[in-house]
Design a protein around this motif. Structure first.
Motif, PDB file in Angstrom:
ATOM      1  N   LYS A  38       0.897  -1.614  -0.016  1.00 28.99           N
ATOM      2  CA  LYS A  38       0.096   0.067  -0.175  1.00 28.99           C
ATOM      3  C   LYS A  38       0.640   1.212  -0.316  1.00 28.99           C
ATOM      4  O   LYS A  38       2.154   1.072   0.760  1.00 28.99           O
ATOM      5  N   LYS A  39       0.879   2.141  -0.831  1.00 29.98           N
ATOM      6  CA  LYS A  39       0.874   3.705  -0.424  1.00 29.98           C
ATOM      7  C   LYS A  39       1.102   4.199   0.999  1.00 29.98           C
ATOM      8  O   LYS A  39       0.204   3.818   1.619  1.00 29.98           O
ATOM      9  N   ASP A  40       2.486   4.685   1.641  1.00 25.15           N
ATOM     10  CA  ASP A  40       2.983   4.677   2.826  1.00 25.15           C
ATOM     11  C   ASP A  40       3.974   5.582   2.939  1.00 25.15           C
ATOM     12  O   ASP A  40       4.797   4.722   2.857  1.00 25.15           O
ATOM     13  N   GLY A  41       3.602   7.068   3.599  1.00 22.26           N
ATOM     14  CA  GLY A  41       4.692   7.280   3.622  1.00 22.26           C
ATOM     15  C   GLY A  41       4.613   8.777   2.616  1.00 22.26           C
ATOM     16  O   GLY A  41       3.726   8.932   2.579  1.00 22.26           O
ATOM     17  N   LYS A  42       5.996   8.986   2.342  1.00 18.22           N
ATOM     18  CA  LYS A  42       6.202  10.756   1.061  1.00 18.22           C
ATOM     19  C   LYS A  42       5.669   9.623  -0.619  1.00 18.22           C
ATOM     20  O   LYS A  42       5.994   9.002  -0.796  1.00 18.22           O
ATOM     21  N   GLY A  43       4.757  10.469  -0.627  1.00 17.90           N
ATOM     22  CA  GLY A  43       4.481   9.956  -2.054  1.00 17.90           C
ATOM     23  C   GLY A  43       3.655  11.127  -2.628  1.00 17.90           C
ATOM     24  O   GLY A  43       3.162  12.143  -2.632  1.00 17.90           O
ATOM     25  N   LYS A  44       4.055  11.191  -4.656  1.00 22.83           N
ATOM     26  CA  LYS A  44       3.449  11.705  -4.871  1.00 22.83           C
ATOM     27  C   LYS A  44       2.397  11.237  -6.082  1.00 22.83           C
ATOM     28  O   LYS A  44       2.726   9.748  -6.642  1.00 22.83           O
ATOM     29  N   PHE A  45       1.146  11.603  -6.486  1.00 23.14           N
ATOM     30  CA  PHE A  45       0.142  10.923  -7.350  1.00 23.14           C
ATOM     31  C   PHE A  45       0.251  12.132  -8.446  1.00 23.14           C
ATOM     32  O   PHE A  45      -0.048  13.251  -8.121  1.00 23.14           O
ATOM     33  N   GLU A  46      -0.024  11.724  -9.258  1.00 22.17           N
ATOM     34  CA  GLU A  46      -0.783  12.342 -11.235  1.00 22.17           C
ATOM     35  C   GLU A  46      -1.842  11.548 -12.014  1.00 22.17           C
ATOM     36  O   GLU A  46      -1.349  10.400 -12.031  1.00 22.17           O
ATOM     37  N   SER A  47      -2.485  12.384 -12.044  1.00 23.72           N
ATOM     38  CA  SER A  47      -2.932  11.859 -13.004  1.00 23.72           C
ATOM     39  C   SER A  47      -3.383  12.466 -14.131  1.00 23.72           C
ATOM     40  O   SER A  47      -3.202  13.819 -14.137  1.00 23.72           O
ATOM     41  N   PRO A  48      -3.522  12.091 -15.473  1.00 26.04           N
ATOM     42  CA  PRO A  48      -3.620  13.322 -16.916  1.00 26.04           C
ATOM     43  C   PRO A  48      -4.278  14.202 -16.574  1.00 26.04           C
ATOM     44  O   PRO A  48      -4.671  14.980 -17.867  1.00 26.04           O
ATOM     45  N   ASN A  49      -6.124  13.784 -15.452  1.00 30.55           N
ATOM     46  CA  ASN A  49      -7.247  14.975 -15.796  1.00 30.55           C
ATOM     47  C   ASN A  49      -5.981  16.038 -14.916  1.00 30.55           C
ATOM     48  O   ASN A  49      -6.859  16.657 -15.418  1.00 30.55           O
ATOM     49  N   GLY A  50      -4.845  16.015 -14.699  1.00 29.41           N
ATOM     50  CA  GLY A  50      -4.448  17.369 -14.311  1.00 29.41           C
ATOM     51  C   GLY A  50      -4.323  17.501 -12.229  1.00 29.41           C
ATOM     52  O   GLY A  50      -3.823  18.597 -12.171  1.00 29.41           O
ATOM     53  N   GLU A  51      -4.895  16.459 -12.058  1.00 30.10           N
ATOM     54  CA  GLU A  51      -5.100  16.559 -10.099  1.00 30.10           C
ATOM     55  C   GLU A  51      -3.348  15.868 -10.285  1.00 30.10           C
ATOM     56  O   GLU A  51      -3.164  14.849 -10.544  1.00 30.10           O
ATOM     57  N   VAL A  52      -2.872  16.272  -9.453  1.00 34.44           N
ATOM     58  CA  VAL A  52      -1.645  16.369  -8.572  1.00 34.44           C
ATOM     59  C   VAL A  52      -1.759  16.168  -6.948  1.00 34.44           C
ATOM     60  O   VAL A  52      -1.847  17.232  -6.284  1.00 34.44           O
ATOM     61  N   TYR A  53      -0.978  15.367  -6.460  1.00 36.61           N
ATOM     62  CA  TYR A  53      -0.946  15.354  -4.920  1.00 36.61           C
ATOM     63  C   TYR A  53       0.365  14.921  -4.201  1.00 36.61           C
ATOM     64  O   TYR A  53       0.999  13.685  -4.823  1.00 36.61           O
ATOM     65  N   ASP A  54       0.928  15.594  -3.713  1.00 40.99           N
ATOM     66  CA  ASP A  54       2.301  15.328  -3.619  1.00 40.99           C
ATOM     67  C   ASP A  54       2.362  15.828  -1.428  1.00 40.99           C
ATOM     68  O   ASP A  54       2.338  16.955  -1.440  1.00 40.99           O
ATOM     69  N   GLY A  55       2.053  14.532  -0.945  1.00 39.54           N
ATOM     70  CA  GLY A  55       2.335  14.167   0.709  1.00 39.54           C
ATOM     71  C   GLY A  55       2.915  13.114   0.993  1.00 39.54           C
ATOM     72  O   GLY A  55       3.663  11.965   0.222  1.00 39.54           O
ATOM     73  N   LEU A  56       1.963  12.840   2.245  1.00 37.83           N
ATOM     74  CA  LEU A  56       2.056  12.780   2.738  1.00 37.83           C
ATOM     75  C   LEU A  56       0.237  11.295   2.240  1.00 37.83           C
ATOM     76  O   LEU A  56      -0.136  11.601   2.469  1.00 37.83           O
ATOM     77  N   TRP A  57       0.893   9.923   2.800  1.00 36.30           N
ATOM     78  CA  TRP A  57       0.070   8.846   2.783  1.00 36.30           C
ATOM     79  C   TRP A  57       0.062   7.879   3.536  1.00 36.30           C
ATOM     80  O   TRP A  57       1.609   8.000   4.934  1.00 36.30           O
ATOM     81  N   LYS A  58      -0.985   6.538   4.143  1.00 34.32           N
ATOM     82  CA  LYS A  58      -1.054   5.873   4.922  1.00 34.32           C
ATOM     83  C   LYS A  58      -2.274   5.017   4.240  1.00 34.32           C
ATOM     84  O   LYS A  58      -3.518   5.277   4.287  1.00 34.32           O
ATOM     85  N   ASP A  59      -1.692   3.726   3.975  1.00 39.25           N
ATOM     86  CA  ASP A  59      -2.766   2.766   3.891  1.00 39.25           C
ATOM     87  C   ASP A  59      -3.661   3.162   2.260  1.00 39.25           C
ATOM     88  O   ASP A  59      -4.790   3.085   2.671  1.00 39.25           O
ATOM     89  N   ASP A  60      -3.088   3.297   2.009  1.00 41.11           N
ATOM     90  CA  ASP A  60      -3.666   3.634   0.314  1.00 41.11           C
ATOM     91  C   ASP A  60      -4.189   4.819   0.708  1.00 41.11           C
ATOM     92  O   ASP A  60      -4.888   5.242  -0.986  1.00 41.11           O
ATOM     93  N   GLU A  61      -4.504   5.706   1.396  1.00 43.37           N
ATOM     94  CA  GLU A  61      -4.857   7.150   1.294  1.00 43.37           C
ATOM     95  C   GLU A  61      -3.765   8.017   1.677  1.00 43.37           C
ATOM     96  O   GLU A  61      -3.174   8.092   2.255  1.00 43.37           O
ATOM     97  N   LYS A  62      -4.248   9.727   1.102  1.00 40.28           N
ATOM     98  CA  LYS A  62      -4.244  10.331   1.195  1.00 40.28           C
ATOM     99  C   LYS A  62      -3.751  11.258   3.170  1.00 40.28           C
ATOM    100  O   LYS A  62      -5.594  10.978   2.878  1.00 40.28           O
ATOM    101  N   ALA A  63      -3.206  11.632   3.737  1.00 40.35           N
ATOM    102  CA  ALA A  63      -3.298  11.357   4.818  1.00 40.35           C
ATOM    103  C   ALA A  63      -2.339  12.641   5.449  1.00 40.35           C
ATOM    104  O   ALA A  63      -1.711  13.068   4.710  1.00 40.35           O
TER     105      ALA A  63
END
Length: 160
Positions: free
Chosen positions: A59-84
């Motif tokens: 699972k996504k856990d710790g520091k990570g960056k998510f990018e989607s082709p629709n322009g959504e970008v999240y750069d931050g912390l994750w816990k158990d596959d969720e933005k946290a």
């Protein structure tokens, strides 16, 4: 492979077109790994979504960056596959949020810069302005006070 399980650094190409490159431990995505030179895992979905970051027990856990082709970008912390906890979230419409996140939602203290020039800095709950906060409108008007479910409660003051 170790005893028939994925272990160490490797790449997995899935039948649906998804791809993972990174560290494995006990047949699960895990990173950073202590014995791996590659500290981050990169998962690219067939739809173009991409996550680059740390994994724990598949699972996504710790520091990570998510990018989607629709322009959504999240750069931050994750816990158990969720933005946290905390991060920066750019939305396809140009809005930008920086602050606390809980269970994939804006919750806690945070600041949202809206694409229309408005800016809210304050408390959030379930993706809505809720608690104490200050809204600076693109027009130059300002409101500081209490909010409930995205609306000012009247327990505040207009500053301009």
């Amino acid at each position: 492979m170790k005893e028939g399980k994925k272990e160490g650094k490797g790449t997995m190409q899935y039948a649906n077109g998804d791809k993972y490159e990174g560290a494995w431990a006990d047949d699960k995505k895990n990173g950073p790994g202590s014995s791996s030179l590659l500290l981050l895992g990169v998962y690219t979905s067939a739809n173009g979504d991409k996550y680059e970051g740390e994994y724990k027990d598949d699972k996504k856990d710790g520091k990570g960056k998510f990018e989607s082709p629709n322009g959504e970008v999240y750069d931050g912390l994750w816990k158990d596959d969720e933005k946290a906890q905390e991060g920066t979230w750019l939305y396809p419409n140009g809005d930008k949020y920086e602050g606390d996140i809980l269970n994939n939602e804006r919750s806690g203290k945070g600041k949202m810069n809206y694409n229309n020039g408005d800016c809210y800095d304050g408390d959030w709950k379930h993706n809505k302005k809720d608690g104490e906060g200050k809204m600076q409108f693109g027009s130059g008007d300002e409101y500081e006070g209490e909010w409930k479910e995205d609306e000012p409660t009247g327990k505040g003051k207009r500053l301009r």
